[in-house]
Enzyme design. Structure first.
Site, short mmCIF file in Angstrom:
data_model
loop_
_atom_site.label_atom_id
_atom_site.label_comp_id
_atom_site.label_asym_id
_atom_site.label_seq_id
_atom_site.Cartn_x
_atom_site.Cartn_y
_atom_site.Cartn_z
N GLY A 1 0.89 -1.13 0.05
CA GLY A 1 -0.02 0.35 0.05
C GLY A 1 1.01 0.75 0.05
O GLY A 1 0.23 2.52 0.12
N LEU B 1 -4.16 -5.93 -7.83
CA LEU B 1 -3.67 -7.26 -8.74
C LEU B 1 -4.92 -8.29 -9.34
O LEU B 1 -4.69 -8.97 -9.73
CB LEU B 1 -2.90 -8.35 -7.86
CG LEU B 1 -1.92 -7.74 -7.25
CD1 LEU B 1 -0.43 -8.29 -7.14
CD2 LEU B 1 -0.99 -6.95 -8.70
N ASN C 1 -6.35 3.37 -11.86
CA ASN C 1 -5.07 2.69 -11.76
C ASN C 1 -4.20 2.99 -12.62
O ASN C 1 -4.04 4.41 -13.76
CB ASN C 1 -5.48 1.34 -12.72
CG ASN C 1 -4.62 0.27 -12.93
OD1 ASN C 1 -4.10 0.02 -11.27
ND2 ASN C 1 -3.66 -0.33 -13.33
N HIS D 1 -0.05 1.75 -13.36
CA HIS D 1 1.01 0.73 -14.64
C HIS D 1 2.37 1.20 -14.06
O HIS D 1 2.53 2.70 -14.33
CB HIS D 1 0.20 0.62 -15.40
CG HIS D 1 0.81 -0.25 -15.81
ND1 HIS D 1 0.90 -2.10 -15.75
CD2 HIS D 1 1.89 -0.83 -17.20
CE1 HIS D 1 1.43 -2.57 -16.77
NE2 HIS D 1 1.76 -1.77 -17.12
N ASP E 1 -5.17 -2.14 -18.36
CA ASP E 1 -4.21 -1.38 -19.22
C ASP E 1 -5.02 -1.02 -20.66
O ASP E 1 -3.77 -0.23 -21.12
CB ASP E 1 -2.55 -2.41 -18.72
CG ASP E 1 -2.68 -2.11 -17.64
OD1 ASP E 1 -2.79 -2.51 -16.62
OD2 ASP E 1 -1.89 -4.20 -17.60
N GLU F 1 5.46 6.57 -9.17
CA GLU F 1 3.63 6.42 -9.14
C GLU F 1 3.16 7.27 -7.63
O GLU F 1 2.38 8.08 -8.08
CB GLU F 1 4.19 5.68 -8.66
CG GLU F 1 4.33 3.96 -9.96
CD GLU F 1 3.90 2.80 -9.19
OE1 GLU F 1 3.40 3.01 -8.59
OE2 GLU F 1 4.48 1.93 -10.01
#
Length: 206
Positions: free
Chosen positions: A12, A90, A107, A109, A150, A179
């Site tokens: 997390g 996931l 999301n 990636h 994706d 990220e």
């Protein structure tokens, strides 16, 4: 103020970046809950420390994909989530949930979509593929989720150099730093209603 749910399957750290951004007033929305993909993950502890409700919705507990999809959707609706952020989640989000939250599921990636993405491309597998291919840049992509892995419209991307001596672990660490900056920025834009989807293009409104 809008509410958003976070879905995670591991430690997390992306989730923590959102908790910190909300706490600092950088995201004008409230995290209404964490949906954990399995019990015992550290993301649940992060939620507890931040006073955020956490629920485990584990795929193997359900008879099939449809039942799992229904359970996820009901959990989101029960917690009154206006939109959803996948932060190291996931499992595949089911079609019923995607339809209910069209262009409202974000999301992140760990590569530059449309490269090194799709089924089977997650975690260490992504960085191994990047290094094996010999590309000079990787990065992170924040995108909307649709029914193909994706493949939803891209919101934001940031590049990260791939160094000659990189291992999957060193590259992953550098991408993860990116990220933690990129995801809160995208979520802040979502919370402020500044993202408009036009076909495959996401317009960032001023």
């Amino acid at each position: 103020m809008l509410k958003f749910a976070v879905m995670a399957s591991g430690g997390g750290t992306d989730f923590q970046s959102l908790i910190d951004a909300v706490s600092a007033g950088k995201i004008n929305a409230e995290i209404c809950c964490l949906i954990a993909g399995k019990p015992g993950i550290y993301a649940i502890e992060r939620a507890r420390k931040a006073g955020i409700a956490a629920e485990v919705v584990q795929k193997k507990e359900f008879a099939g994909a449809d039942e799992f999809d229904e359970a996820v959707l009901k959990t989101l609706q029960r917690n009154q989530a206006d939109f959803v952020v996948l932060a190291g989640y996931l499992n595949i989000v089911g079609p019923k949930t995607i339809r209910a939250y069209k262009n409202k599921i974000i999301n992140i990636h760990p590569a530059l979509i449309p490269s090194f993405c799709g089924m089977g491309m997650y975690g260490k597998h992504v960085h191994e593929a990047v290094i094996d291919y010999g590309v000079k840049y990787s990065g992170a992509t924040v995108h909307f989720v649709n029914e193909e892995a994706d493949a939803g419209p891209i919101i934001m991307q940031e590049t990260v150099p791939v160094l000659e001596n990189d291992t999957p672990e060193t590259l992953a660490a550098r991408v993860l730093e990116t990220e933690h900056i990129l995801l809160p920025k995208a979520v802040a834009l979502m919370a402020d209603g500044k993202l408009r989807v036009e076909g495959r293009t996401v317009r960032i409104l001023k």
